[in-house]
Design a protein around this motif. Structure first.
Motif, mmCIF file in Angstrom:
data_model
loop_
_atom_site.group_PDB
_atom_site.id
_atom_site.type_symbol
_atom_site.label_atom_id
_atom_site.label_comp_id
_atom_site.label_asym_id
_atom_site.label_seq_id
_atom_site.Cartn_x
_atom_site.Cartn_y
_atom_site.Cartn_z
ATOM 1 N N GLY A 239 49.984 36.753 42.145
ATOM 2 C CA GLY A 239 51.192 37.222 42.438
ATOM 3 C C GLY A 239 51.561 38.632 43.159
ATOM 4 N N ILE A 240 50.307 39.213 43.431
ATOM 5 C CA ILE A 240 50.331 40.567 43.825
ATOM 6 C C ILE A 240 50.510 40.556 45.273
ATOM 7 C CG2 ILE A 240 49.133 42.838 44.063
ATOM 8 C CD1 ILE A 240 47.389 41.787 41.686
ATOM 9 N N ASP A 241 51.608 41.066 45.667
ATOM 10 C CA ASP A 241 52.026 41.083 47.209
ATOM 11 C C ASP A 241 51.126 41.971 48.025
ATOM 12 O OD1 ASP A 241 53.423 43.601 47.767
ATOM 13 O OD2 ASP A 241 54.634 42.909 46.117
ATOM 14 N N GLN A 242 50.951 41.871 49.364
ATOM 15 C CA GLN A 242 50.205 42.663 50.204
ATOM 16 C C GLN A 242 50.365 44.018 49.953
ATOM 17 O OE1 GLN A 242 50.194 41.114 54.572
ATOM 18 N NE2 GLN A 242 51.457 39.570 53.604
ATOM 19 N N ALA A 243 51.431 44.485 49.752
ATOM 20 C CA ALA A 243 51.598 46.142 49.736
ATOM 21 C C ALA A 243 51.278 46.476 48.506
ATOM 22 C CB ALA A 243 53.444 46.315 50.127
ATOM 23 N N HIS A 244 50.843 45.892 47.409
ATOM 24 C CA HIS A 244 50.395 46.473 46.343
ATOM 25 C C HIS A 244 49.069 46.119 46.003
ATOM 26 C CE1 HIS A 244 54.988 46.543 46.066
ATOM 27 N NE2 HIS A 244 54.711 47.895 45.418
ATOM 28 N N GLN A 245 48.358 45.414 46.871
ATOM 29 C CA GLN A 245 46.857 44.992 46.274
ATOM 30 C C GLN A 245 46.053 46.191 46.380
ATOM 31 O OE1 GLN A 245 45.584 41.807 48.694
ATOM 32 N NE2 GLN A 245 47.272 40.160 48.004
ATOM 33 N N TRP A 246 46.385 47.452 47.124
ATOM 34 C CA TRP A 246 45.544 48.488 47.209
ATOM 35 C C TRP A 246 45.581 49.158 45.528
ATOM 36 C CZ3 TRP A 246 47.496 53.111 45.043
ATOM 37 C CH2 TRP A 246 48.629 53.280 44.879
ATOM 38 N N MET A 247 46.298 48.783 45.075
ATOM 39 C CA MET A 247 46.353 49.122 43.359
ATOM 40 C C MET A 247 45.215 48.476 42.546
ATOM 41 S SD MET A 247 50.609 49.240 42.473
ATOM 42 C CE MET A 247 51.719 50.287 43.234
ATOM 43 N N VAL A 248 44.704 47.589 43.064
ATOM 44 C CA VAL A 248 43.673 46.722 42.804
ATOM 45 C C VAL A 248 42.429 47.419 43.280
ATOM 46 C CG1 VAL A 248 42.412 44.433 42.370
ATOM 47 C CG2 VAL A 248 44.813 44.680 42.248
ATOM 48 N N TYR A 249 42.349 47.317 44.544
ATOM 49 C CA TYR A 249 41.095 47.952 45.118
ATOM 50 C C TYR A 249 40.594 49.308 44.801
ATOM 51 C CZ TYR A 249 41.696 43.926 48.100
ATOM 52 O OH TYR A 249 41.692 42.400 48.696
ATOM 53 N N LEU A 250 41.684 50.468 44.543
ATOM 54 C CA LEU A 250 41.284 51.596 44.564
ATOM 55 C C LEU A 250 40.554 51.874 43.052
ATOM 56 C CD1 LEU A 250 41.709 54.656 44.994
ATOM 57 C CD2 LEU A 250 43.893 54.841 44.226
ATOM 58 N N PRO A 251 41.225 51.504 41.831
ATOM 59 C CA PRO A 251 40.332 51.481 40.559
ATOM 60 C C PRO A 251 39.190 50.898 40.681
ATOM 61 C CG PRO A 251 42.440 50.167 40.186
ATOM 62 C CD PRO A 251 42.346 50.613 41.740
ATOM 63 N N VAL A 252 39.044 49.650 41.032
ATOM 64 C CA VAL A 252 37.837 48.946 41.405
ATOM 65 C C VAL A 252 37.011 49.653 41.934
ATOM 66 C CG1 VAL A 252 36.729 47.106 42.488
ATOM 67 C CG2 VAL A 252 38.797 46.521 41.224
ATOM 68 N N LEU A 253 37.120 50.352 43.137
ATOM 69 C CA LEU A 253 36.141 50.889 44.152
ATOM 70 C C LEU A 253 35.638 52.256 43.300
ATOM 71 C CD1 LEU A 253 37.704 50.847 47.685
ATOM 72 C CD2 LEU A 253 35.526 49.880 46.700
ATOM 73 N N LEU A 254 36.623 52.838 42.846
ATOM 74 C CA LEU A 254 36.213 54.196 42.050
ATOM 75 C C LEU A 254 35.217 53.777 40.861
ATOM 76 C CD1 LEU A 254 39.581 56.263 41.811
ATOM 77 C CD2 LEU A 254 37.689 56.708 43.468
ATOM 78 N N ALA A 255 35.579 52.688 40.136
ATOM 79 C CA ALA A 255 34.753 52.542 38.900
ATOM 80 C C ALA A 255 33.251 51.823 39.537
ATOM 81 C CB ALA A 255 35.334 51.364 38.013
ATOM 82 N N SER A 256 33.371 51.222 40.576
ATOM 83 C CA SER A 256 31.953 50.899 41.188
ATOM 84 C C SER A 256 30.985 51.677 41.452
ATOM 85 C CB SER A 256 32.398 49.760 42.221
ATOM 86 O OG SER A 256 32.881 50.381 43.430
ATOM 87 N N VAL A 257 31.683 52.961 42.115
ATOM 88 C CA VAL A 257 30.815 54.182 42.752
ATOM 89 C C VAL A 257 30.368 54.791 41.417
ATOM 90 C CG1 VAL A 257 30.777 56.332 43.581
ATOM 91 C CG2 VAL A 257 32.011 54.559 44.682
ATOM 92 N N ALA A 258 31.025 54.773 40.047
ATOM 93 C CA ALA A 258 30.716 55.380 38.926
ATOM 94 C C ALA A 258 29.445 54.671 38.454
ATOM 95 C CB ALA A 258 31.853 55.316 37.941
ATOM 96 N N LEU A 259 29.505 53.183 38.630
ATOM 97 C CA LEU A 259 28.242 52.363 38.110
ATOM 98 C C LEU A 259 27.132 52.598 39.098
ATOM 99 C CD1 LEU A 259 30.376 49.261 36.974
ATOM 100 C CD2 LEU A 259 29.185 50.765 35.505
ATOM 101 N N MET A 260 27.325 52.777 40.153
ATOM 102 C CA MET A 260 26.069 52.767 41.340
ATOM 103 C C MET A 260 25.304 53.844 41.092
ATOM 104 S SD MET A 260 26.782 53.363 45.223
ATOM 105 C CE MET A 260 27.062 55.229 45.020
ATOM 106 N N VAL A 261 25.984 55.022 40.831
ATOM 107 C CA VAL A 261 25.215 56.335 40.604
ATOM 108 C C VAL A 261 23.901 56.364 39.982
ATOM 109 C CG1 VAL A 261 25.430 58.882 40.199
ATOM 110 C CG2 VAL A 261 27.139 57.791 41.609
ATOM 111 N N PRO A 262 24.185 55.936 38.504
ATOM 112 C CA PRO A 262 22.894 55.932 37.699
ATOM 113 C C PRO A 262 21.872 54.677 38.154
ATOM 114 C CG PRO A 262 24.961 54.890 36.603
ATOM 115 C CD PRO A 262 25.397 55.737 37.703
ATOM 116 N N MET A 263 22.226 53.735 38.811
ATOM 117 C CA MET A 263 21.608 52.701 39.464
ATOM 118 C C MET A 263 20.758 53.276 40.569
ATOM 119 S SD MET A 263 21.836 49.914 37.749
ATOM 120 C CE MET A 263 21.841 50.969 36.377
ATOM 121 N N ILE A 264 21.046 54.102 41.583
ATOM 122 C CA ILE A 264 20.575 54.642 42.511
ATOM 123 C C ILE A 264 19.356 55.691 41.914
ATOM 124 C CG2 ILE A 264 20.600 56.220 44.710
ATOM 125 C CD1 ILE A 264 21.387 53.464 44.857
ATOM 126 N N ILE A 265 20.030 56.595 40.857
ATOM 127 C CA ILE A 265 18.954 57.409 40.213
ATOM 128 C C ILE A 265 17.727 56.732 39.744
ATOM 129 C CG2 ILE A 265 18.711 59.217 38.423
ATOM 130 C CD1 ILE A 265 21.682 60.015 39.009
#
Length: 454
Positions: A239-265
């Motif tokens: 039930g998340i309308d299009q205009a507010h879906q960025w609220m899901v993508y933004l924290p997901v992307l920030l958290a995913s980068v935090a997980l990615m960095v140690p993996m690359i190291i």
């Protein structure tokens, strides 16, 4: 980097990002828009989303080669004009077929390889890596920004407005090209950034490189297919309308980068590239299975998407590094050209097959397709040899003929840490691979006076 080189690197990165931002902004909002167009079916919607990948895959290497003959800036201009025209066609279309045509034209403006070639023309060899890194980072940044900005813009101007904005961004890119980007003094072929026709057979016959090409194909097929299903899951199930879906993508992307960095190291510094690589494929596949089973809860979806994007970002960063390590010293540019074409072909297949799968079983069909793609990728990648940890370098050399080149090659191979050396007389360059742990101990000054990293 000099001020001249810094201006070149950041202006070209700006052109790249203006183009990629327009392409990515429609990902999170396109399916809703396309479903309202005449002729819309799940297959045609998926085809419209991925269509630009087909022409991009077919034309990017030819664009690069044509730029050797007709000039970098003229070919970039032609490509951006075609891209802008395709955006206008898509914006004005009231049918899905018109949008497909517009997307095909967008992909036909395949200037990525030409931008990289111009970057090589404008920079010294010793800062070439920094230049390419600046340009390369714009792709990931553009993707992250687009996922957040796309839904916000859609709420204001709609998808047709985003297409119009994409056309404007392309024209702004032309302005940057002639107003900011320096003019190269000469055009040269660069084996580290451009494709060499004589080396295609060698690259296409290398099983290790083909495994990596299949990897980037699969990765972007899964990503593109996912954006046929994810926006609908967020809207219809949660039930998340299009205009507010960025609220899901933004924290997901920030958290995913935090997980990615140690993996690359761990992969690079600890020399655990293959285990991290295989592990990321497993996480990617398991995240699709998890999306299939658990997407009715926002908390569950956010956790799974974070793992998915962490694996995606890890692979997106690791695969170019692996290509550089595996490719023959003098064929890095050719290997990267084939790799990039594989990536865009994956976008086309992901959109088309993902749309077909959505038509059969909705989001579940897409997640099943993506899980199967990850399983096939795992089967291909698990037999990959562990890569050598090498650094690519280039030397400016002065050799008159093949005999001198052969003698210099033998001398270079006799140096501690040098594991591969190819001297190309017509380029005036020695292409090297050096054991990364011994790179600081390798003294190449006596051969060139300008040992440089490529």
């Amino acid at each position: 980097m000099t001020k001249f080189e810094t201006r070149a690197a950041f202006s070209l990165a700006g052109i790249f990002s203006l183009r990629m931002l327009g392409l990515f902004m429609i990902y999170p909002v396109f399916t809703f828009y396309a479903n309202r167009l005449d002729g819309s079916t799940p297959v045609t919607v998926g085809l419209a989303l991925g269509a630009y990948g087909l022409t991009q895959a077919m034309l990017q290497i030819p664009f690069g080669m044509l730029s050797d003959r007709f000039g970098r800036k003229p070919m970039i201009t032609i490509g951006l004009v075609i891209f802008a025209f395709g955006s206008v066609v898509a914006a004005m279309s009231g049918t899905i077929y018109g949008v497909i045509l517009g997307r095909v034209l967008q992909g036909a403006g395949a200037v990525g390889s030409v931008i990289l070639a111009l970057g090589a023309d404008l920079t010294r060899e010793e800062v070439r890596t920094k230049t390419m890194a600046v340009i390369g980072m714009t792709i990931g940044l553009s993707f992250a920004v687009a996922l957040v900005v796309g839904p916000l813009l859609n709420a204001v101007v709609g998808v047709s407005g985003i297409f119009w904005l994409t056309a404007v961004l392309a024209l702004l890119g032309i302005g940057v090209l002639y107003g900011v980007t320096p003019q190269p003094t000469a055009l040269r072929s660069h084996r580290d950034t451009g494709a060499v026709p004589a080396l295609f057979a060698r690259v296409l016959g290398d099983g290790q490189l083909l495994r990596l090409d299949f990897g980037i194909f699969s990765l972007h097929a899964i990503l593109t297919a996912s954006f046929i299903a994810l926006p609908n899951v967020l809207h219809d199930v949660l039930g998340i309308d299009q205009a507010h879906q960025w609220m899901v993508y933004l924290p997901v992307l920030l958290a995913s980068v935090a997980l990615m960095v140690p993996m690359i190291i761990i992969a690079e510094a600890k020399r655990k590239m293959k285990p991290v690589f295989i592990g990321a494929i497993v996480v990617l596949g398991m995240s699709q299975v998890a999306l299939l089973m658990w997407h009715a809860s926002l908390v569950e979806l956010v956790i799974v998407l974070t793992l998915f994007f962490a694996a995606f970002n890890t692979m997106e960063a690791s695969l170019p590094s692996l290509i550089s390590k595996v490719a023959p010293a003098e064929a890095k540019g050719t290997a990267m050209g084939v790799y990039s074409s594989s990536q865009f072909f994956g976008i086309f297949i992901g959109g088309t097959v993902g749309g077909w799968a959505y038509g059969i079983d909705g989001p579940s069909g897409v997640f099943i397709f993506s899980a199967i793609a990850a399983l096939l990728w795992f089967a291909v990648a698990v037999t990959m040899k562990a890569p050598r940890f090498t650094q690519s370098r280039m030397l400016k050399v002065d050799v008159a003929d093949k005999a001198e080149a052969d003698r210099l090659t033998a001398e270079l191979l006799g140096q501690p840490g040098v594991v591969e050396a190819v001297v190309v007389p017509e380029d005036g360059v020695a292409y090297l691979k050096i054991d990364s742990e011994r790179a600081d101990d390798v003294d190449l000054d006596k051969f060139s006076g300008r040992p440089v990293e490529a």
